[in-house]
Design a protein around this motif. Structure first.
Motif, PDB file in Angstrom:
ATOM      1  N   ILE A  61       0.845  -1.188   0.000  1.00 31.74           N
ATOM      2  CA  ILE A  61       0.000   0.000   0.000  1.00 31.74           C
ATOM      3  C   ILE A  61       0.887   1.246   0.000  1.00 31.74           C
ATOM      4  CG2 ILE A  61      -0.210  -0.064   2.535  1.00 31.74           C
ATOM      5  CD1 ILE A  61      -3.089   0.751   2.294  1.00 31.74           C
ATOM      6  N   ASP A  62       0.495   2.254  -0.761  1.00 29.13           N
ATOM      7  CA  ASP A  62       1.169   3.562  -0.713  1.00 29.13           C
ATOM      8  C   ASP A  62       0.151   4.621  -1.133  1.00 29.13           C
ATOM      9  OD1 ASP A  62       2.728   5.798  -0.749  1.00 29.13           O
ATOM     10  OD2 ASP A  62       4.281   4.989  -2.067  1.00 29.13           O
ATOM     11  N   THR A  63      -0.606   5.082  -0.161  1.00 30.78           N
ATOM     12  CA  THR A  63      -1.696   6.018  -0.482  1.00 30.78           C
ATOM     13  C   THR A  63      -1.210   7.469  -0.582  1.00 30.78           C
ATOM     14  OG1 THR A  63      -2.247   6.015   1.862  1.00 30.78           O
ATOM     15  CG2 THR A  63      -3.591   4.634   0.441  1.00 30.78           C
ATOM     16  N   GLU A  64       0.049   7.715  -0.236  1.00 30.70           N
ATOM     17  CA  GLU A  64       0.589   9.086  -0.321  1.00 30.70           C
ATOM     18  C   GLU A  64       1.047   9.387  -1.750  1.00 30.70           C
ATOM     19  OE1 GLU A  64       1.147  11.118   2.709  1.00 30.70           O
ATOM     20  OE2 GLU A  64      -0.348   9.596   3.240  1.00 30.70           O
ATOM     21  N   TRP A  65       1.370   8.298  -2.461  1.00 25.85           N
ATOM     22  CA  TRP A  65       1.964   8.432  -3.778  1.00 25.85           C
ATOM     23  C   TRP A  65       0.875   8.744  -4.798  1.00 25.85           C
ATOM     24  CZ3 TRP A  65       1.513   5.730  -8.447  1.00 25.85           C
ATOM     25  CH2 TRP A  65       2.533   5.966  -9.367  1.00 25.85           C
ATOM     26  N   ASN A  66       1.053   9.796  -5.609  1.00 26.23           N
ATOM     27  CA  ASN A  66       0.054  10.006  -6.656  1.00 26.23           C
ATOM     28  C   ASN A  66       0.604  10.426  -8.011  1.00 26.23           C
ATOM     29  OD1 ASN A  66       0.567  12.641  -5.900  1.00 26.23           O
ATOM     30  ND2 ASN A  66      -1.220  12.699  -4.556  1.00 26.23           N
ATOM     31  N   ASP A  67       1.901  10.697  -8.091  1.00 28.32           N
ATOM     32  CA  ASP A  67       2.476  10.923  -9.423  1.00 28.32           C
ATOM     33  C   ASP A  67       3.981  10.692  -9.375  1.00 28.32           C
ATOM     34  OD1 ASP A  67       3.835  13.349  -8.686  1.00 28.32           O
ATOM     35  OD2 ASP A  67       1.931  14.401  -8.847  1.00 28.32           O
ATOM     36  N   GLU A  68       4.624  10.824 -10.513  1.00 25.07           N
ATOM     37  CA  GLU A  68       6.057  10.525 -10.629  1.00 25.07           C
ATOM     38  C   GLU A  68       6.925  11.379  -9.704  1.00 25.07           C
ATOM     39  OE1 GLU A  68       7.561   8.041 -12.092  1.00 25.07           O
ATOM     40  OE2 GLU A  68       5.616   7.295 -12.748  1.00 25.07           O
ATOM     41  N   ASP A  69       6.430  12.591  -9.312  1.00 25.88           N
ATOM     42  CA  ASP A  69       7.236  13.493  -8.482  1.00 25.88           C
ATOM     43  C   ASP A  69       7.122  13.183  -6.983  1.00 25.88           C
ATOM     44  OD1 ASP A  69       8.009  14.821 -10.774  1.00 25.88           O
ATOM     45  OD2 ASP A  69       6.233  16.122 -10.717  1.00 25.88           O
ATOM     46  N   THR A  70       6.148  12.352  -6.611  1.00 25.40           N
ATOM     47  CA  THR A  70       5.961  12.048  -5.187  1.00 25.40           C
ATOM     48  C   THR A  70       6.922  10.933  -4.776  1.00 25.40           C
ATOM     49  OG1 THR A  70       3.624  12.352  -5.678  1.00 25.40           O
ATOM     50  CG2 THR A  70       4.142  11.597  -3.476  1.00 25.40           C
ATOM     51  N   GLU A  71       7.461  11.081  -3.552  1.00 26.30           N
ATOM     52  CA  GLU A  71       8.382  10.050  -3.064  1.00 26.30           C
ATOM     53  C   GLU A  71       7.631   8.727  -2.840  1.00 26.30           C
ATOM     54  OE1 GLU A  71      11.234   9.413   0.717  1.00 26.30           O
ATOM     55  OE2 GLU A  71      10.782  11.486   0.177  1.00 26.30           O
ATOM     56  N   ARG A  72       8.259   7.631  -3.223  1.00 28.67           N
ATOM     57  CA  ARG A  72       7.624   6.323  -3.042  1.00 28.67           C
ATOM     58  C   ARG A  72       7.917   5.772  -1.653  1.00 28.67           C
ATOM     59  NH1 ARG A  72       8.545   3.301  -8.847  1.00 28.67           N
ATOM     60  NH2 ARG A  72       7.349   4.798 -10.059  1.00 28.67           N
ATOM     61  N   ASN A  73       6.880   5.303  -0.990  1.00 31.05           N
ATOM     62  CA  ASN A  73       7.070   4.794   0.362  1.00 31.05           C
ATOM     63  C   ASN A  73       6.069   3.658   0.614  1.00 31.05           C
ATOM     64  OD1 ASN A  73       7.906   4.564   3.011  1.00 31.05           O
ATOM     65  ND2 ASN A  73       6.551   6.204   3.736  1.00 31.05           N
ATOM     66  N   ALA A  74       6.279   2.553  -0.101  1.00 30.39           N
ATOM     67  CA  ALA A  74       5.321   1.447   0.001  1.00 30.39           C
ATOM     68  C   ALA A  74       5.468   0.734   1.341  1.00 30.39           C
ATOM     69  CB  ALA A  74       5.554   0.457  -1.141  1.00 30.39           C
ATOM     70  N   GLU A  75       4.331   0.345   1.901  1.00 23.74           N
ATOM     71  CA  GLU A  75       4.333  -0.463   3.118  1.00 23.74           C
ATOM     72  C   GLU A  75       3.834  -1.864   2.756  1.00 23.74           C
ATOM     73  OE1 GLU A  75       3.518   2.756   6.584  1.00 23.74           O
ATOM     74  OE2 GLU A  75       2.065   2.637   4.966  1.00 23.74           O
ATOM     75  N   VAL A  76       4.472  -2.868   3.340  1.00 24.16           N
ATOM     76  CA  VAL A  76       4.116  -4.253   3.064  1.00 24.16           C
ATOM     77  C   VAL A  76       3.450  -4.821   4.308  1.00 24.16           C
ATOM     78  CG1 VAL A  76       5.021  -6.543   2.427  1.00 24.16           C
ATOM     79  CG2 VAL A  76       6.132  -4.471   1.534  1.00 24.16           C
ATOM     80  N   LEU A  77       2.235  -5.311   4.171  1.00 25.15           N
ATOM     81  CA  LEU A  77       1.514  -5.883   5.314  1.00 25.15           C
ATOM     82  C   LEU A  77       1.333  -7.381   5.099  1.00 25.15           C
ATOM     83  CD1 LEU A  77       0.452  -2.754   5.125  1.00 25.15           C
ATOM     84  CD2 LEU A  77      -1.138  -3.550   6.865  1.00 25.15           C
ATOM     85  N   ILE A  78       1.888  -8.150   6.035  1.00 22.81           N
ATOM     86  CA  ILE A  78       1.813  -9.615   5.958  1.00 22.81           C
ATOM     87  C   ILE A  78       0.878 -10.108   7.064  1.00 22.81           C
ATOM     88  CG2 ILE A  78       3.199 -11.732   6.170  1.00 22.81           C
ATOM     89  CD1 ILE A  78       5.615 -10.010   5.184  1.00 22.81           C
ATOM     90  N   ASN A  79      -0.017 -11.015   6.709  1.00 22.76           N
ATOM     91  CA  ASN A  79      -1.014 -11.563   7.651  1.00 22.76           C
ATOM     92  C   ASN A  79      -1.732 -10.456   8.429  1.00 22.76           C
ATOM     93  OD1 ASN A  79      -0.094 -14.044   6.780  1.00 22.76           O
ATOM     94  ND2 ASN A  79       1.208 -14.407   8.551  1.00 22.76           N
ATOM     95  N   PRO A  80      -2.305  -9.464   7.739  1.00 29.48           N
ATOM     96  CA  PRO A  80      -2.961  -8.353   8.445  1.00 29.48           C
ATOM     97  C   PRO A  80      -4.202  -8.807   9.216  1.00 29.48           C
ATOM     98  CG  PRO A  80      -3.465  -8.282   6.108  1.00 29.48           C
ATOM     99  CD  PRO A  80      -2.417  -9.352   6.283  1.00 29.48           C
ATOM    100  N   GLU A  81      -4.415  -8.138  10.376  1.00 28.24           N
ATOM    101  CA  GLU A  81      -5.612  -8.409  11.189  1.00 28.24           C
ATOM    102  C   GLU A  81      -6.195  -7.077  11.592  1.00 28.24           C
ATOM    103  OE1 GLU A  81      -5.417 -11.306  14.603  1.00 28.24           O
ATOM    104  OE2 GLU A  81      -3.365 -11.384  13.835  1.00 28.24           O
ATOM    105  N   PHE A  82      -7.500  -6.925  11.417  1.00 25.67           N
ATOM    106  CA  PHE A  82      -8.157  -5.681  11.828  1.00 25.67           C
ATOM    107  C   PHE A  82      -8.531  -5.811  13.294  1.00 25.67           C
ATOM    108  CE2 PHE A  82      -8.873  -3.011   8.050  1.00 25.67           C
ATOM    109  CZ  PHE A  82      -8.203  -3.819   7.138  1.00 25.67           C
TER     110      PHE A  82
END
Ligand code: K1U
Ligand code: ZN
Length: 173
Positions: A61-82
């Motif tokens: 998931i990376d909801t901050e990213w929206n175009d080529e100029d935005t810094e990429r900062n993907a987060e990886v969630l394994i076995n997520p639990e709400f």
């Protein structure tokens, strides 16, 4: 590295309930890397393992990213639990596996999600806004649920009809 293909509705693999990740191996790290690459390439703000044909409980998931100029900062969630879901909100959603369609979906407005990161550490996310929506959308993929399963029966069947017509026209070309 070749981009992984993103499965599209009505591929039956999108309906599978995914299995937990039992060990964070080099294969899992490679899968996460490939998924980030595919997400940014589309572009998208999230991607779940079942969308690339892997029935595993993992999403990026990376909801901050929206175009080529935005810094990429993907987060990886394994076995997520709400561990918390509160409030209600409606958001216009799209999906990389549901082409040519968006619709309003009602979901919880605040969520707390616990997951493992790629180092095997437990991480807790408290989210509101688009990030809360995206977390729920991606987690649905792990349970074989698409956002079109959460809209009215009429809207869904209109979309399914349109999609099947398009696929039939493509097959006839
Ligand atoms: O799961 C997916 O298919 C990714 C999907 C996530 C999502 C979008 C909107 C609401 C809930 C979940 C997408 O990323 S669709 C593309 C998109 O929304 C977007 C793409 C680039 C910039 C901004 C948004
Ligand atoms: Zn999706």
């Amino acid at each position: 590295m070749a981009l992984r293909e993103i499965l599209q509705f009505p591929d039956p693999r999108l309906k599978r309930v995914s299995e937990p990740v039992t060990e964070i191996t080099e294969e899992i790290r490679e899968l996460a890397r490939d998924m980030c690459e595919a997400m940014y390439d589309e572009p998208g703000i999230g991607l779940a393992a079942p969308q690339v044909g892997e029935a595993l409980r993992l999403f990026v998931i990376d909801t901050e990213w929206n175009d080529e100029d935005t810094e990429r900062n993907a987060e990886v969630l394994i076995n997520p639990e709400f561990i918390k879901k509160e409030g209600k909100t409606t958001w216009e959603e799209g999906c990389l596996s549901v082409p040519d369609y968006t619709a309003e979906v009602e979901r919880a407005s605040e969520v707390t999600v616990r997951a493992l990161n790629l180092e095997g550490e437990e991480v807790t996310y408290e989210c509101t806004g688009l990030k809360a929506i995206c977390m729920q959308h991606e987690n649905d993929h792990l349970d074989g649920i698409l956002f079109i399963d959460r809209i009215s029966r009429l809207k869904r069947s209109l979309y399914v009809k349109k999609r099947k017509k398009k696929l039939a026209a493509e097959a006839a070309e």
